[in-house]
Write an enzyme that holds these catalytic residues in place. Structure first.
Site, short mmCIF file in Angstrom:
data_model
loop_
_atom_site.label_atom_id
_atom_site.label_comp_id
_atom_site.label_asym_id
_atom_site.label_seq_id
_atom_site.Cartn_x
_atom_site.Cartn_y
_atom_site.Cartn_z
N HIS A 58 43.73 58.11 -45.08
CA HIS A 58 42.48 57.50 -44.64
C HIS A 58 41.32 57.68 -45.54
O HIS A 58 40.30 56.86 -45.65
CB HIS A 58 42.40 57.83 -43.21
CG HIS A 58 41.11 57.37 -42.55
ND1 HIS A 58 40.94 55.70 -42.51
CD2 HIS A 58 40.15 57.68 -41.87
CE1 HIS A 58 39.86 55.76 -42.01
NE2 HIS A 58 39.13 56.66 -41.54
N ASP A 96 47.31 54.39 -44.66
CA ASP A 96 46.16 54.73 -43.41
C ASP A 96 46.66 53.83 -42.48
O ASP A 96 46.71 52.63 -42.97
CB ASP A 96 44.83 54.59 -44.19
CG ASP A 96 43.88 54.76 -42.93
OD1 ASP A 96 44.12 55.59 -42.07
OD2 ASP A 96 42.84 54.00 -42.94
N SER A 127 35.49 55.16 -43.88
CA SER A 127 35.66 55.32 -42.56
C SER A 127 34.73 54.50 -41.79
O SER A 127 34.17 53.35 -42.15
CB SER A 127 35.92 56.69 -42.15
OG SER A 127 36.74 56.82 -40.59
#
Length: 437
Positions: free
Chosen positions: A414, A361, A176
Site C-alpha cells: 500500500h 495492495d 493513501s
C-alpha cells in the site's frame, strides 16, 4: 533578472501574516552521531480561532537544496503522522527492527530517501495528527476541505519564512487517503496563482501513491482485484478481510497491525520495561510478531513518546499527551465524494502528475487507480510497458497526453516506498528529471 529574496518575502507578507516557530535539529536520540542531513522542525499556525498549529519536519535535499524541487508530503489515514512518511517510506531515517527491551529504539540512515533529490516538508496534518494540535477541541473537527485549506495556508506561511525556496519547482505529494487531498491542495495553489496572490510559486505538479479518490471505484476494485489474484470468490469478499494483510496480500497477517480504539489495547507490553523518561505512554501498543512489518510501528510509538525525543524535536509541552501513529479517535468527515474534478483542472492546465501503485495492495488496488485514470479520457502517449532498476523489472508504466504518468511498483504494498525503496527512488528521480521511467 532575479528578484532579491527580501523583496520576494515582502511581496508574500503583503498577503499573508506568518506565525511560525522553528528549530534546527542536529542530533536525535537513538541515532549514533550527528545527523548527516539538515533537519528543521517547527510549527505554523493554521487555525487562529481555535489555536491550531501544524507540526512539520523539513529535510533539505542532500544534493542541491537551492535548485532541487520542494515537496510537501502529506500522509494518509486521515490523521496518520507524517513521521510515518519520514521513517517508513521516503525519508532518510529508519528504525532498527530489533526486539524491544525497554531501551530507546535505534535509528539508522536510510540510503534510498527521496531527499537525495528533493527538499521535503513532512507535514503532520490535519490537526490532531502526530504533534499537530489545537488548543480548543473544536479545531479537531476536520474534513477534506478544511484539511486542504489548512495545508495550503501552511505552505504559504512556511514559504514566507523560507523565501529561498519560493522559486524551487514545487510538487504536492502524498499517498493513501492523502492522495485524495493532494490534488485539492495543488488546485488551491493554482487558484491563488490565478488570483495573483502567489504569482511567484513555481508549482509543477503533484505525486500520489496508491491514492484514494473518494469514489466508488476505490472500494469496488477490491472485489475484482481479490478475485483476479485467486484469493476469493465474489461471495466471500467480506469474510476474507479477516485473514488477509490488505496492505500487502503476500505478507503475513498480523492482527495487531490493524488500527484499534485505544480502549481495546493491552495495558502492558508483554512484561517489557518502559523507559522512565517515557512520561507520555497512556495506552501501550500491542507488539506483533517480530517478523511482522508493523513491528517497527510499535517502536516508533515508544520513540516519539519519549520526553528526551520530544525535547530534541522541540515539541511544545502539554500540547499532545500521547503521540499515536494514526489518530482515528478525532472527528473527520470525508465529505468529498470524488476528487476527479481536481485532477481534470490541474492536468488540463498542463501540470504534471505521477500516480504510482504498489501492485500487491488491497487497500487501494492498482486496478481501480487505472480505472479512474482511464475516465480522464486522455490519449495514451506510451503504452503499457515494463520499467527496470538494476536490470530487473521494477514495475509497469504508461504515459498520457495530459502529462500524467502511471506506474506500478512490482512487489510493493500500500505504501510502495516502504516495500521497494530502491525502485521507488529510481522512479521519482527519473520522473522529476523528465526522463521516461
Amino acid at each position: 533578472m532575479e528578484i532579491p529574496l527580501l523583496i520576494v518575502s515582502l511581496i508574500f507578507l503583503c498577503f499573508f501574516s506568518s506565525a511560525l516557530s522553528s528549530s534546527v535539529v542536529t542530533y536525535l536520540p537513538g541515532f549514533q552521531g550527528p545527523l548527516p542531513f539538515y533537519l528543521e522542525t517547527g510549527y505554523v499556525e493554521v487555525d487562529q480561532d481555535h489555536g491550531g498549529e501544524f507540526f512539520y519536519y523539513f529535510i533539505e535535499s542532500e544534493n542541491n537544496p537551492a535548485e532541487d524541487p520542494l515537496l510537501l508530503w502529506l500522509t494518509g489515514g486521515p490523521r496518520c503522522s507524517a513521521f510515518s512518511g519520514l521513517v517508513f517510506e521516503i525519508g532518510p531515517l529508519k528504525f532498527v527492527a530489533a526486539e524491544y527491551n525497554g531501551s530507546l529504539p535505534s535509528l539508522v540512515y536510510h540510503p534510498y530517501s527521496w531527499t537525495k533529490i528533493a527538499n521535503v516538508i513532512f507535514l503532520d496534518s490535519p490537526l490532531g495528527s502526530g504533534f499537530s494540535y489545537s488548543r480548543k477541541y473544536e479545531g479537531y473537527d476536520a474534513n477534506d476541505t478544511i484539511w486542504s485549506e489548512q495545508a495550503y495556508k501552511f505552505l504559504i506561511q512556511w514559504l514566507v519564512e523560507h523565501p529561498q525556496f519560493i522559486s524551487n519547482p514545487l510538487y504536492i505529494a502524498g499517498d493513501s487517503y492523502a492522495g485524495k487531498i493532494v490534488p485539492m491542495v495543488a488546485k488551491r495553489i493554482l487558484d491563488g496563482i490565478d488570483e495573483g496572490k502567489e504569482p511567484l510559486l513555481n508549482l509543477q505538479g503533484y505525486i500520489i501513491g496508491n491514492p484514494a479518490t473518494g469514489g466508488k471505484v476505490d472500494k469496488n476494485s477490491k472485489i475484482s482485484y481479490a478475485h483476479s489474484m485467486g484469493i476469493i470468490s465474489d461471495d466471500f469478499f467480506e469474510s476474507f478481510l479477516s485473514e488477509i494483510n490488505e496492505a500487502h496480500i503476500l505478507e503475513m497477517y498480523c492482527p495487531e497491525c490493524r488500527w484499534k480504539p485505544l480502549s481495546s489495547r493491552a495495558s502492558t507490553t508483554s512484561g517489557k520495561r518502559i523507559l522512565k523518561e517515557n512520561q507520555n505512554i497512556l495506552h501501550p501498543p500491542l507488539f506483533p510478531d517480530q517478523n511482522c512489518r508493523c513491528y517497527v510501528y510499535a517502536l516508533a510509538y515508544y520513540w516519539a513518546n519519549n520526553d528526551i525525543v520530544r525535547t530534541a524535536l522541540n515539541v511544545k509541552k502539554e500540547t499532545i499527551k500521547e503521540w499515536v501513529r494514526c489518530n482515528i479517535y478525532l472527528p473527520y468527515t470525508k465529505e468529498l465524494k470524488s476528487n476527479i474534478k481536481y485532477h481534470f483542472s490541474l492536468l488540463q492546465r498542463g501540470y504534471r502528475a505521477l500516480v504510482y501503485s504498489g501492485d500487491h495492495d488491497l487497500v487501494v488496488p492498482f486496478s481501480g487507480t487505472k480505472q479512474w485514470i482511464k475516465s480522464l479520457n486522455s490519449s495514451i502517449m506510451e503504452g503499457w510497458r515494463s520499467w527496470h532498476v538494476g536490470g530487473q523489472v521494477a514495475g509497469y508504466t504508461m504515459t498520457y497526453s495530459n502529462n500524467l504518468t502511471f506506474a506500478t511498483v512490482k512487489g510493493a504494498g500500500h505504501t510502495a516506498p516502504e516495500y521497494q525503496p530502491q525502485e521507488c527512488l529510481a522512479m521519482i528521480m527519473r520522473w522529476i528529471s523528465g526522463e521516461l521511467l
